[in-house]
Structure formats: C-alpha cells, structure tokens
Enzyme design. Structure first.
Site: not given
Length: 557
Positions: A302, A476-478
């Site tokens: 995101h 920080f949503h890998p």
C-alpha cells in the site's frame, strides 16, 4: 574463538518470531511430545521504546529493531528510493508497527477462495480471527474474547480529528463504529493492539511463559542462511536449516520447517536455498533444489500519499511536542495515567472510501494524524497541522524481491514498482482530489486548512500523478511474494505447503495472493491460526496412520 551452542533436533522448526511465528510456536508446542524450535534473527524485545506506543519513532530505522531495508529507485516515485521497515526483534513487525487492528474486507478473502484456495473465504477465516482475539467489547458474532491478541480503543482524542471525521460525513463517508465487520467503508477511530496504553506485540501475546515448556526452544540473534534438504526421496524434503549463531554457521535439524520470515525474508531464504526462479538461481550459481518461478514475485504494498494541511484554531502535536513544557506534560500523563499523546498509534483516525463511484467497495484507506513533518524521521513542523495519508487498497502494480548474492548479509533487491500501472496513477489522482474535497468541507472551515503538501499548484491529472510520485511512501504492508494458489506462479498450496517439496511450509503475509483492504498484521495472525489448525489436524490423522481427507484428495488429484 566463538563456539556455537548445540541444539537437539526438533519436530518443527519455525523461522522468524514475528506475529505468525510466535502464534505457531504456542499452538504447535501445546502437545508436550512435539518439539518446537523458534529461531529469530533479532534480539529480545527488551528495548523500552518498543512498548511505549509513540516509541515506533525510535524503532523504525533503528538496526536494533529494524532490518533497515531500502527499495530500489522507483520510476513511479520519480526516481526515489524508500526506507522499507521490517521488524528484526522478538515480535517482528508487531514490535515496530502502527498497532492498528484491521482485518480487511470480506470480499478480500472471498476472492482468495474464488482463485481456488479452498477454506479461505470470509466465513471460513472469521473463526480464526476470533480465536486469538481479546476484544475490549467482549465476545460477539464478530469478535472474540479471552484470546492472546488484545484489542482496545485508543486513549486520546483530538479536536481536529473530530472535525475531519465530520468533514468525511459531509463527503458521503459516514461515521461507523467498527472497521472489522467485513465492510469497512466509513470513518472511525482505529482499534489498536494495546493493553492499558502499552503496545501489545506478538511476543507478549504468544511467547510469554512459553520457555517454561520443556519441548520448546527459543533461539534469538540467529540469522538463517538457507533451508537444508534431503534429496533422496521422491521429492526433496526439508530437514533443517543453516543458521549463523554465535558468529559461526550451524545446522539445526528438524522433521519440518516453517518459514515465517515475512514477505521479504521468506522468499529471500527460499532463493538462497535453491528454490525459486531458474534464471536467478543460475545467475548466482545456486544449485537448484526446485524451480518455482513465483518465489519473490507478486510483491504488493500500500503506497500512502501524505497530504499535509496547516491549520488555525486547534492544537496539534506539532506545538505540544515542540516545547520542553509540552514534552514534560506528555511524559507525566503517560507515567501517571497511561494516557495522553504518548499512547498514540502513528494514526488515530481512519476512513475507508471509494475513489470513484464505480468501485465495488471502498478502495482507499485514510490514516489521519494530528501532526505533520517533512519526512519520516525528521522533526515535526513548527506550526499546527494535520496529515491525511491516503492509500490505494487494491494496487494493480506488482513488484518483486530477489537476492543479490548467495551471501545472506547482502540485503535483497526490493522493487515494489509503485504506480507502474495506469490504473494506480488514476486512483492516486482521484484520491488527492477526494482529500481536497474533505479538507474543503464546511466542518473543517473554522480551522482554515491550507494545503502544504503537495500544494495547490498541482491541478491537472498529469501534475497530480507527478505529485503522487513525489509524496508517496510505503505504509509498510508488503505481501504476496510466496503466493498461495495452483497456477504456475504460486509458491504454496491452500494448506501452505511449498509446491514440489515435502516438509516445508510458508506461513506469513507472503502467501497472500492479493493484498487485503487494510492493515496486514492481524490478517497474518489469522493465517498462522488457520495454518496451526491444519497442521494439528494432520498430526491427529497421522497418529492413527491415515492421511487427512484434504491431503488424500490432493494426492489423488
């Protein structure tokens, strides 16, 4: 000379003590006859700033708690490279993240099931969310209580955020009570993983007291190089790991290995182990154990567009934290009452909206903050302001993670390919325009919001797309780099077993075939909860000498 310690062989060896690894360790070690070893590259979570909610400011970018990765220079970000935080400490990213409790939308999981992943639809996964939950409102059809994962309301309110929420309502984004019922469209305050104003990470939730179990071993400060395989059978079988421990490489043996190292760590370990794309393995002279082209592919994240508005007539954290009196007051509030700004999650108010009316559900998420700063890690501005960060929940762009060499000390290449698809650029333009309409709504008029970033000079579609590249940064949503499925790019099946190999699973956010419509920590816990249930079911069937019905069906097919 440093000598490595000796460890007995395990029945199950778990790599990575983030949310998934901590939960699995607890669930799988409940049988006293099953030996579980949990291996973490980082250290203990005894750094005080981990536990004070606002301490994420001192944990992200700190090698004591963060891998401190960086992306490649991104064309969609006008040539910029981004810091890419990932937790390197007990609790993993739950020790440094924003503490937001979010499940996503029911349609996310129904889509996973429609892709051929049986048992991953919303109604099937909801019990696994509830199983580990300890929700402040108590048990209900939607929420659980008595579990390990504490969920509470936030303990501080801001006048400017109340006004922003009212402005959302004026733009047809209604106030709602709970983002976690399957349809999160609307605005509300985020629920957080805290207990009485203190961060509640996965280490506290699932590892507390676990080391007293004789069948459980925790190893910290141990970086995993690769998985080891026995190649003498019909399929290569994982039989342990090679790990750097006490300054020396050591082999740890196990009957099965579970990778819980995250969307960056798990594909990197697989690639170093000889499991991945043929061209990459051959280029690095890594002996191929099994070719799987999807390892490291399908990276999704995101991208947040950080829009900043200077205001008048309301206090924000900028002024409070800008003076020694303000800092002292915040410290006293926290020490005496566990309240005040030091209990703040990075974002307090959330909103889910549609970038245009044709979207089937909310495809934008706002993280709204009563503060502003030029860039993460820099001092707050010296004027009152709020930040409205908005991200595209369903990006079309896909990136990849690939190792640079066989040396585990070399960080991998991380290329998210943000805004590489025209659809993502269009959504970014629409998101900026929607934010401007919210800022211009009557509810915010008394505070006279003035757009500082990106600024009013950007008006055309082309200019706004360029601005998105300038102000966009990771939230920080890998996910997705070891995706679940049956197509040629899939890495694991719907029981999270690595295709073509025995004794090896991946259980973390990397298995998501598509990114969820919200924050990713609690969905990762759900994945681990479901994986634990499947593995315990298999163990019961094996105890009576039979395959599970699902495994038997898979072997027949």
């Amino acid at each position: 000379m440093t000598h490595a310690r000796a460890y007995a062989a395990a029945d199950t060896l778990i790599v990575g003590a983030g949310p998934a690894g901590c939960l699995l360790a607890k669930r799988l070690s409940e049988d006293p006859h099953h030996r579980v070893t949990l291996v973490e590259a980082g250290g203990r979570d005894n750094y005080p700033w981990i536990h004070i909610p606002v301490g994420y400011l001192y944990c992200i970018g700190n090698p004591r708690t963060d891998w401190c990765y960086r992306t490649e220079e991104e064309g969609g970000l006008n040539g910029r490279s981004l810091g890419y935080p990932r937790g390197r400490v007990l609790g993993g990213s739950s020790s440094i993240n924003g503490m937001i409790y979010m499940r996503g939308q029911a349609r996310d999981y129904d889509h996973w099931a429609a892709l051929g992943n049986a048992g991953w639809d919303w109604q099937s996964v909801l019990p696994y969310f509830r199983r580990s939950e300890d929700h402040y409102a108590g048990a209900s059809d939607a929420h659980g209580t008595g579990g390990e994962w504490r969920v509470e309301r936030q303990r501080h309110r801001w006048e400017i955020l109340e006004a922003f929420r009212a402005a959302c309502a004026e733009q047809d984004i209604p106030p709602i009570d709970d983002f976690n019922l399957g349809d999160n469209e609307g605005s509300s305050y985020f629920q957080v993983n805290q207990r009485r104003g203190v961060r509640w990470n996965a280490s506290k939730a699932f590892l507390k007291g676990l080391e007293a179990r004789e069948n459980f071993t925790l190893i910290t400060d141990a970086e995993v190089d690769r998985v080891l395989f026995d190649t003498g059978g019909e399929k290569p079988r994982a039989c342990g790991i090679r790990v750097c421990l006490d300054g020396a490489f050591q082999t740890l043996a196990a009957d099965q290995v579970i990778l819980c190292a995250g969307a960056i760590g798990s594909p990197s370990i697989l690639q170093r182990s000889g499991v991945g794309p043929r061209a990459l393995l051959d280029a690095l002279a890594i002996p191929r154990v099994h070719e799987l082209p999807g390892v490291g592919a399908n990276l999704q994240d995101h991208l947040q567009l950080r829009m900043i508005y200077r205001i008048q007539g309301a206090r924000t954290l900028n002024e409070i934290a800008g003076s020694w009196r303000g800092k002292l007051g915040m410290a006293w509030q926290y020490l005496l009452k566990r309240s005040g700004p030091l209990t703040m999650a990075p974002s307090q108010l959330g909103a889910f909206a549609r970038s245009d009316p044709d979207q089937p559900s909310a495809n934008l998420e706002y993280h709204v903050q009563p503060l502003s700063l030029p860039a993460f890690g820099e001092p707050l501005h010296d004027f009152p302001a709020f930040t409205a960060s908005v991200c595209n929940l369903r990006p079309a762009s896909r990136g990849h993670v690939t190792i640079r060499s066989r040396d585990m000390r070399q960080p991998p290449r991380i290329a998210p390919n943000y805004l590489s698809e025209a659809e993502d650029r269009r959504v970014a333009v629409d998101a900026i325009r929607l934010t401007r309409r919210i800022a211009g709504a009557p509810a915010l008029a008394p505070y006279r919001p003035e757009e500082i970033k990106p600024g009013p000079d950007y008006q055309s579609d082309a200019a706004l797309a360029e601005a998105a590249g300038d102000i966009g940064t990771t939230i920080f949503h890998p996910v997705g780099t070891c995706k679940m499925g049956q197509n040629p790019q899939a890495v694991v099946d719907d029981r999270l077993r690595v295709h073509g190999l025995d004794g090896l699973r991946v259980v973390d956010a990397s298995i998501m075939p598509t990114i969820v419509s919200g924050n990713t920590c609690s969905p990762t816990l759900m994945i681990a909860e479901k994986a634990a249930a499947m593995m315990l079911e298999e163990r019961q069937w094996q105890a009576i000498g039979r395959e599970t019905p699902a495994a038997a069906e898979a072997n027949v097919s």
